[in-house]
Design a protein around this motif. Structure first.
Motif, mmCIF file in Angstrom:
data_model
loop_
_atom_site.group_PDB
_atom_site.id
_atom_site.type_symbol
_atom_site.label_atom_id
_atom_site.label_comp_id
_atom_site.label_asym_id
_atom_site.label_seq_id
_atom_site.Cartn_x
_atom_site.Cartn_y
_atom_site.Cartn_z
ATOM 1 N N GLY A 25 0.812 -1.214 0.000
ATOM 2 C CA GLY A 25 0.000 0.000 0.000
ATOM 3 C C GLY A 25 0.844 1.261 0.000
ATOM 4 N N VAL A 26 2.046 1.166 -0.566
ATOM 5 C CA VAL A 26 2.944 2.325 -0.591
ATOM 6 C C VAL A 26 2.833 3.029 -1.949
ATOM 7 C CG1 VAL A 26 5.371 3.050 -0.557
ATOM 8 C CG2 VAL A 26 4.548 1.339 1.078
ATOM 9 N N ALA A 27 2.383 4.277 -1.918
ATOM 10 C CA ALA A 27 2.264 5.068 -3.161
ATOM 11 C C ALA A 27 3.665 5.436 -3.632
ATOM 12 C CB ALA A 27 1.447 6.326 -2.884
ATOM 13 N N HIS A 28 3.932 5.207 -4.937
ATOM 14 C CA HIS A 28 5.289 5.470 -5.403
ATOM 15 C C HIS A 28 5.300 5.959 -6.849
ATOM 16 C CE1 HIS A 28 4.289 1.289 -6.392
ATOM 17 N NE2 HIS A 28 5.046 1.452 -7.460
ATOM 18 N N ASP A 29 6.389 6.639 -7.177
ATOM 19 C CA ASP A 29 6.649 7.105 -8.543
ATOM 20 C C ASP A 29 7.945 6.460 -8.997
ATOM 21 O OD1 ASP A 29 4.524 9.171 -8.498
ATOM 22 O OD2 ASP A 29 5.789 10.036 -6.926
ATOM 23 N N LEU A 30 8.022 6.109 -10.271
ATOM 24 C CA LEU A 30 9.259 5.515 -10.789
ATOM 25 C C LEU A 30 10.306 6.593 -11.027
ATOM 26 C CD1 LEU A 30 8.017 2.789 -13.286
ATOM 27 C CD2 LEU A 30 8.766 2.532 -10.918
ATOM 28 N N LEU A 31 11.531 6.277 -10.653
ATOM 29 C CA LEU A 31 12.658 7.187 -10.877
ATOM 30 C C LEU A 31 13.681 6.392 -11.675
ATOM 31 C CD1 LEU A 31 14.059 9.869 -10.335
ATOM 32 C CD2 LEU A 31 14.711 9.034 -8.074
ATOM 33 N N LEU A 32 13.472 6.355 -12.993
ATOM 34 C CA LEU A 32 14.263 5.470 -13.851
ATOM 35 C C LEU A 32 15.440 6.190 -14.492
ATOM 36 C CD1 LEU A 32 11.361 3.469 -15.543
ATOM 37 C CD2 LEU A 32 12.679 2.901 -13.500
ATOM 38 N N PRO A 33 16.480 5.434 -14.855
ATOM 39 C CA PRO A 33 17.665 6.050 -15.470
ATOM 40 C C PRO A 33 17.327 6.751 -16.784
ATOM 41 C CG PRO A 33 18.087 3.743 -14.890
ATOM 42 C CD PRO A 33 16.631 3.994 -14.674
ATOM 43 N N ASP A 34 18.083 7.810 -17.077
ATOM 44 C CA ASP A 34 17.981 8.466 -18.388
ATOM 45 C C ASP A 34 18.548 7.521 -19.446
ATOM 46 O OD1 ASP A 34 16.968 10.997 -17.582
ATOM 47 O OD2 ASP A 34 18.922 11.432 -16.706
ATOM 48 N N ALA A 35 18.210 7.772 -20.688
ATOM 49 C CA ALA A 35 18.691 6.935 -21.793
ATOM 50 C C ALA A 35 20.222 6.874 -21.832
ATOM 51 C CB ALA A 35 18.148 7.473 -23.109
ATOM 52 N N ASP A 36 20.878 7.974 -21.434
ATOM 53 C CA ASP A 36 22.350 7.991 -21.535
ATOM 54 C C ASP A 36 23.036 7.446 -20.280
ATOM 55 O OD1 ASP A 36 21.630 10.009 -19.858
ATOM 56 O OD2 ASP A 36 22.845 11.564 -20.804
ATOM 57 N N GLU A 37 22.260 7.010 -19.290
ATOM 58 C CA GLU A 37 22.855 6.428 -18.078
ATOM 59 C C GLU A 37 23.159 4.958 -18.320
ATOM 60 O OE1 GLU A 37 21.403 6.943 -13.896
ATOM 61 O OE2 GLU A 37 20.102 8.423 -14.822
ATOM 62 N N ASP A 38 24.346 4.522 -17.923
ATOM 63 C CA ASP A 38 24.700 3.112 -18.077
ATOM 64 C C ASP A 38 24.359 2.375 -16.784
ATOM 65 O OD1 ASP A 38 25.710 0.667 -18.663
ATOM 66 O OD2 ASP A 38 27.783 1.300 -18.964
ATOM 67 N N ALA A 39 23.070 2.045 -16.628
ATOM 68 C CA ALA A 39 22.593 1.427 -15.381
ATOM 69 C C ALA A 39 23.216 0.053 -15.164
ATOM 70 C CB ALA A 39 21.076 1.333 -15.397
ATOM 71 N N GLU A 40 23.437 -0.682 -16.253
ATOM 72 C CA GLU A 40 23.987 -2.040 -16.122
ATOM 73 C C GLU A 40 25.421 -2.019 -15.570
ATOM 74 O OE1 GLU A 40 22.315 -5.017 -16.668
ATOM 75 O OE2 GLU A 40 20.581 -3.701 -16.896
ATOM 76 N N ARG A 41 26.135 -0.940 -15.847
ATOM 77 C CA ARG A 41 27.532 -0.839 -15.401
ATOM 78 C C ARG A 41 27.634 -0.947 -13.876
ATOM 79 N NH1 ARG A 41 30.170 3.190 -13.464
ATOM 80 N NH2 ARG A 41 28.428 4.573 -13.883
ATOM 81 N N LEU A 42 26.606 -0.472 -13.184
ATOM 82 C CA LEU A 42 26.599 -0.520 -11.721
ATOM 83 C C LEU A 42 26.647 -1.957 -11.220
ATOM 84 C CD1 LEU A 42 23.779 2.084 -10.874
ATOM 85 C CD2 LEU A 42 26.241 2.483 -10.908
ATOM 86 N N GLU A 43 26.180 -2.896 -12.068
ATOM 87 C CA GLU A 43 26.070 -4.290 -11.628
ATOM 88 C C GLU A 43 27.312 -5.121 -11.926
ATOM 89 O OE1 GLU A 43 22.289 -5.972 -12.818
ATOM 90 O OE2 GLU A 43 21.234 -4.128 -12.317
ATOM 91 N N ALA A 44 28.387 -4.472 -12.404
ATOM 92 C CA ALA A 44 29.620 -5.218 -12.703
ATOM 93 C C ALA A 44 30.213 -5.779 -11.404
ATOM 94 C CB ALA A 44 30.625 -4.294 -13.385
ATOM 95 N N GLU A 45 30.666 -7.030 -11.476
ATOM 96 C CA GLU A 45 31.233 -7.668 -10.280
ATOM 97 C C GLU A 45 32.689 -7.256 -10.099
ATOM 98 O OE1 GLU A 45 30.583 -11.982 -10.469
ATOM 99 O OE2 GLU A 45 28.731 -11.534 -11.564
#
Length: 203
Positions: A25-45
């Motif tokens: 029951g938590v009201a929320h808004d999405l805060l998604l990466p911009d097209a030029d953000e490399d979101a996957e890079r954050l997940e590098a091991e």
């Protein structure tokens, strides 16, 4: 008190995390990466990193990126929630499969064994960052190559840590779970609710 419910930003593209927040029951808004953000890079091991350290580091990196995004966009201030889920077999980290061959490799490795699903949650509440880690154990029955092939062909494994979703047909192979079902889905509701309570966010 205003009659507008408090809202938070969810820094996640996962429809399952949205669903789970709705369940609380938590009201929320999405805060998604911009097209030029490399979101996957954050997940590098990083070499030698334990699965626990990895999932917590990635979650805090996602939260940091989301805070920068909110301030760059001049968004009204409200709490920000980030999460990351990883599947660990011993100290091996199973992230999202790169392709069908990678998905097959992961599913074969998990077949007939018990693995851990770790989900870290981080909540930025204006002055401080609160964090939690959920750890669950999942025992998978032995899967034949034909069953693995069918599951890969369904497309389900892609974009999922460990190449599976617990709320998919793969559940027919899950013999035992110890821990948090919602944590395995991607957002442990008890731990998330605890963080929100600590931040005095009304649930």
């Amino acid at each position: 008190m205003s009659d507008h419910p408090m809202r938070l930003y969810l820094a996640s593209q996962s429809p399952r995390r949205r669903q789970l927040l709705d369940q609380l029951g938590v009201a929320h808004d999405l805060l998604l990466p911009d097209a030029d953000e490399d979101a996957e890079r954050l997940e590098a091991e990083r070499a030698g990193e334990s699965p626990e350290d990895y999932v917590q580091r990635v979650t805090l990196a996602k939260l940091r990126a989301a805070r920068q995004r909110a301030s760059a966009r001049g968004l009204p201030p409200q709490p920000i929630l980030a999460a990351d889920t990883t599947v660990a077999l011993g100290r091996r980290i199973f992230a999202k499969p790169a392709d069908a061959a990678d998905a097959r490799r992961m599913l074969r490795a998990l077949s007939g064994r018990t693995h851990r699903v770790l989900t870290a949650v981080a909540l930025w509440a204006g002055r401080r960052t609160l964090t939690a880690l959920s750890s669950s154990k999942v025992r998978v029955a032995p899967m034949t190559d034909a069953a693995i092939e069918r599951y890969v062909a369904s497309g389900e494994p892609f974009g999922k840590a460990g190449a599976y979703a617990i709320q998919s047909q793969y559940a027919g192979w899950i013999a035992h779970i110890e821990g948090s079902y919602s944590g395995i889905m991607g957002l442990p509701l008890f731990e998330t609710a605890e963080l929100l309570r600590q931040a005095r966010f009304p649930i």
